[in-house]
Design an enzyme around this catalytic site. Structure first.
Site, short mmCIF file in Angstrom:
data_model
loop_
_atom_site.label_atom_id
_atom_site.label_comp_id
_atom_site.label_asym_id
_atom_site.label_seq_id
_atom_site.Cartn_x
_atom_site.Cartn_y
_atom_site.Cartn_z
N GLY A 23 0.81 -1.23 0.00
CA GLY A 23 0.00 0.00 0.00
C GLY A 23 0.83 1.26 0.00
O GLY A 23 2.06 1.22 0.12
N ASP B 238 8.19 5.79 8.51
CA ASP B 238 7.66 7.07 8.98
C ASP B 238 6.81 7.84 7.97
O ASP B 238 6.28 8.91 8.28
CB ASP B 238 8.83 7.96 9.42
N GLY B 239 6.70 7.33 6.75
CA GLY B 239 5.89 8.02 5.76
C GLY B 239 6.53 9.27 5.18
O GLY B 239 5.90 10.02 4.43
N ASP C 96 7.61 5.28 -9.34
CA ASP C 96 8.40 5.01 -8.13
C ASP C 96 9.90 5.05 -8.39
O ASP C 96 10.57 4.02 -8.47
CB ASP C 96 8.00 3.67 -7.49
N LYS D 1 4.42 12.51 -2.25
CA LYS D 1 5.28 11.43 -1.77
C LYS D 1 6.09 11.98 -0.60
O LYS D 1 6.86 12.93 -0.77
CB LYS D 1 6.20 10.96 -2.89
N GLY E 258 2.54 3.66 1.55
CA GLY E 258 3.06 3.88 2.91
C GLY E 258 3.51 5.30 3.13
O GLY E 258 3.60 5.77 4.26
N ARG E 259 3.85 5.96 2.05
CA ARG E 259 4.23 7.37 2.19
C ARG E 259 3.80 8.17 0.96
O ARG E 259 4.41 9.15 0.59
CB ARG E 259 5.71 7.51 2.42
N ASP F 125 4.58 -4.08 -7.23
CA ASP F 125 3.92 -2.90 -6.66
C ASP F 125 4.47 -1.62 -7.26
O ASP F 125 3.93 -0.54 -7.00
CB ASP F 125 4.06 -2.88 -5.13
N ASN F 126 5.52 -1.74 -8.05
CA ASN F 126 6.09 -0.56 -8.72
C ASN F 126 5.82 -0.59 -10.22
O ASN F 126 6.53 0.06 -10.98
CB ASN F 126 7.59 -0.47 -8.46
P1 AMP Z 1 9.24 1.14 -2.50
O1 AMP Z 1 10.36 0.17 -2.38
O2 AMP Z 1 9.64 2.60 -2.33
O3 AMP Z 1 8.40 0.93 -3.71
O4 AMP Z 1 8.31 0.87 -1.24
C1 AMP Z 1 7.74 -0.36 -0.94
C2 AMP Z 1 6.66 -0.17 0.09
O5 AMP Z 1 7.19 0.43 1.26
C3 AMP Z 1 5.53 0.73 -0.37
O6 AMP Z 1 4.36 0.23 0.19
C4 AMP Z 1 5.92 2.06 0.20
O7 AMP Z 1 4.83 2.93 0.35
C5 AMP Z 1 6.54 1.67 1.54
N1 AMP Z 1 7.50 2.64 2.02
C6 AMP Z 1 8.71 2.95 1.52
N2 AMP Z 1 9.32 3.90 2.22
C7 AMP Z 1 8.47 4.25 3.22
C8 AMP Z 1 8.52 5.19 4.29
N3 AMP Z 1 9.54 5.99 4.49
N4 AMP Z 1 7.44 5.25 5.11
C9 AMP Z 1 6.39 4.45 4.92
N5 AMP Z 1 6.29 3.54 3.95
C10 AMP Z 1 7.31 3.44 3.09
MG MG Z 2 6.86 1.57 -4.48
#
Ligand code: AMP
Ligand code: MG
Length: 538
Positions: free
Chosen positions: A106, A141-142, A295, A129, A108-109, A285-286
């Protein structure tokens, strides 16, 4: 807030209007079932400041009336102020990460602010973002740091101007808050400046949006999502889906949609291979169902041509997402999407047949693209053997991919003295006398290239201009982005702005830019953090 309702852009918010919402509105981490999203408010930031704004895109979005008041705009583009009509939410999706099912992920940030129907009748969603935690933030931490936000802005805009399908960047705002990150996961955390990018795309739906309900056997949600994307993303199919009654009569529509996702995804990869882009984290997810590059994390740009290169230190062991493996991974991801929608499509044979054709369809498109890079008007005149031999040639010694193709346009097949090896000399990283075997390989390749080119009537000037329209002079090389980051962290955004300006015309030779953006990677950047190795920490 100076904006009145009449001046505000038209938010239509189809995602939140038409799909089921999480019933809980409190913002804490949890598994969310039976819903496509959770409503969530962006967090407050202490001192939002606009570092960069894409004015052209802002105007397209109907945000003109906000442009004069940069402080107010910074508040909107950091989520501190909501415009009338915004309905912020985080999407729930799952995904396969590095080949393994990861369950619920989902946004997350990422927080979607809302969907705008533009004057040109396009639908564009604004997404922040790094604007704070959501129910999908898990243990994080989002937030986002300046370096990764600047990298996302720079690269997505560069990609747009290169003609590569991508999400776009509307703004970069520094938050005034510090964010702690351990950049290389090596026990050295530091407090970094926080930032937020507002990105823009027709939709941010990912393969993982379908995988999650499929994994939970939630066919109702799966069907609603599928119908939603068919209607919203494919105007040409929307009437058919409305007229169709039962699932079985919709099967053809769904198959048509899936085939298009395959086409768009493979086309995107062909573009990546054309410009030397390595995404770095091609998890499902990307992957956008619109075939957009999405992403921007530990991505990188090929300096010396090397199909095995990956910028992502997290992927260093297996190199799953290395440059040359991207077409195969895209197919692997499309298989996951096919599996996810199967419970609704219910036609395994047709899904399989679409998937079976992917390699040959990719090959045709890739060859056509390579033939253009090599200056052919007609792909038929560019034999596969020439392309295969070129791939080997580029690996014989470290050779800058971008410079190689740009320089190659100087080759004149009708001139017997025109010599490929000499013409591309500035693309070589090692400035030593070529080994005889390499010189011979160049001669052999040149002979074939010359013969093939001479089978076409094009004049040199014509060919050169055609080649230079697909072979960029400037790409956001990793070290250039890092220089912009170092300056921005020290309070100087101009290095970034100057680089962005150059990258807005990537095919146009800009003499003033050549000294720093038009040459190959300098020696000092080979092993510098951020220039050659990046982690997922952002
Ligand atoms: P990513 O590798 O950036 O595509 O992230 C994979 C998952 O981790 C996704 O669900 C992102 O929203 C979540 N995510 C990555 N970085 C953060 C963050 N700093 N805070 C919250 N969720 C994160
Ligand atoms: Mg992602």
């Amino acid at each position: 807030m100076p904006l009145t309702h009449n001046e505000a852009p038209a938010f239509v918010n189809r995602f939140t209007r038409e799909l089921p919402a999480d019933k809980i509105e409190d913002n804490y981490c949890r598994q969310v079932q039976g819903a496509a999203y959770s409503r969530v408010k962006p967090a407050r930031t202490s001192n939002p400041e606009l570092l960069s704004l894409n004015e052209e895109l802002a105007c397209e979005l109907g945000l003109q009336s906000l442009l004069d008041d940069k402080a107010a705009l910074a508040k909107v583009l950091s989520g501190n102020t909501l415009l009338p009509g915004m309905d912020p939410f985080a999407m729930v999706y799952g995904g396969h990460q590095f080949g393994n099912w990861a369950g619920q992920l989902g946004d997350g940030r990422a927080i979607n602010l809302g969907e705008i129907s533009t004057a040109k009748n396009k639908h564009l969603t604004l997404q922040l973002k790094g604007a704070g935690g959501t129910p999908y933030s898990r243990h994080a931490d989002g937030r986002a740091v300046l370096r990764s936000s600047l990298r996302e802005y720079l690269c997505s805009e560069a990609m747009f101007h290169l003609g590569v399908p991508t999400t776009r960047a509307l703004s970069l705002v520094s938050t005034g808050d510090k964010v702690v990150r351990d950049m290389f996961y090596d026990g050295n955390p530091r407090a970094e400046p926080g930032a937020i990018v507002c990105r823009v795309a027709p939709s941010f739906v990912r393969f993982g949006n379908f995988e999650l309900p499929a994994s939970r056997g939630d066919n109702d949600l799966l069907r609603r999502l599928l119908d939603f994307v068919v209607v919203t993303d494919r105007e040409d199919l929307s009437e058919r889906v409305r007229l169709a009654g039962s699932d079985s009569s919709r099967t053809d529509v769904y198959l048509d949609w899936f085939q298009q996702v395959c086409r768009l995804t493979q086309s995107m990869i062909v573009h990546w291979m054309r410009v030397g882009f390595v995404h770095g984290v091609m998890n499902t997810d990307n992957m956008s169902v619109l075939g957009l590059t999405i992403d921007y994390g530990p991505y990188g740009w090929i300096d010396d041509y090397n199909p095995d290169w990956t910028p992502n230190t997290t992927d260093a062991a297996n190199r799953r997402y290395r440059f040359g493996n991207q077409p195969a991974i895209a197919r692997w991801n499309l298989y996951q999407l096919a599996n996810a929608i199967y419970p609704i499509v219910q036609d395994a044979e047709s899904l399989q047949s679409i998937l079976d054709k992917l390699p040959s369809e990719y090959d045709v498109e890739f060859s056509a693209m390579m033939s253009q890079k090599l200056g052919f008007q007609h792909p038929v005149n560019c034999p596969a053997a020439l392309i295969e031999a070129l791939k080997k040639l580029l690996c014989l010694q470290p050779t800058d991919m971008t410079l190689f193709f740009r320089l190659l346009s100087e080759f004149k097949p009708e001139d017997a003295h025109s010599n490929v090896h000499k013409i591309v000399n500035a693309a070589f990283y090692e400035n030593k006398q070529a080994q005889p075997s390499i010189a011979q390989a160049y001669q052999d390749w040149e002979a074939l290239y010359r013969r093939c080119l001479l089978s076409e009537p094009a004049l040199h000037a014509q060919r050169k201009s055609m080649m230079n329209s697909v072979n960029p002079a400037y790409v956001p090389r990793n070290y250039l982005a890092q220089q912009a980051i170092d300056a921005a962290e020290a309070g100087d955004i101009h290095v970034f702005t100057k680089l962005l300006n150059v990258l807005e015309q990537p095919y146009h030779q800009q003499l003033s830019a050549d000294a720093y953006a038009g040459s190959k990677r300098p020696e000092w950047a080979v092993n510098k953090a951020g220039c050659s190795m990046l982690s997922c920490s952002s």
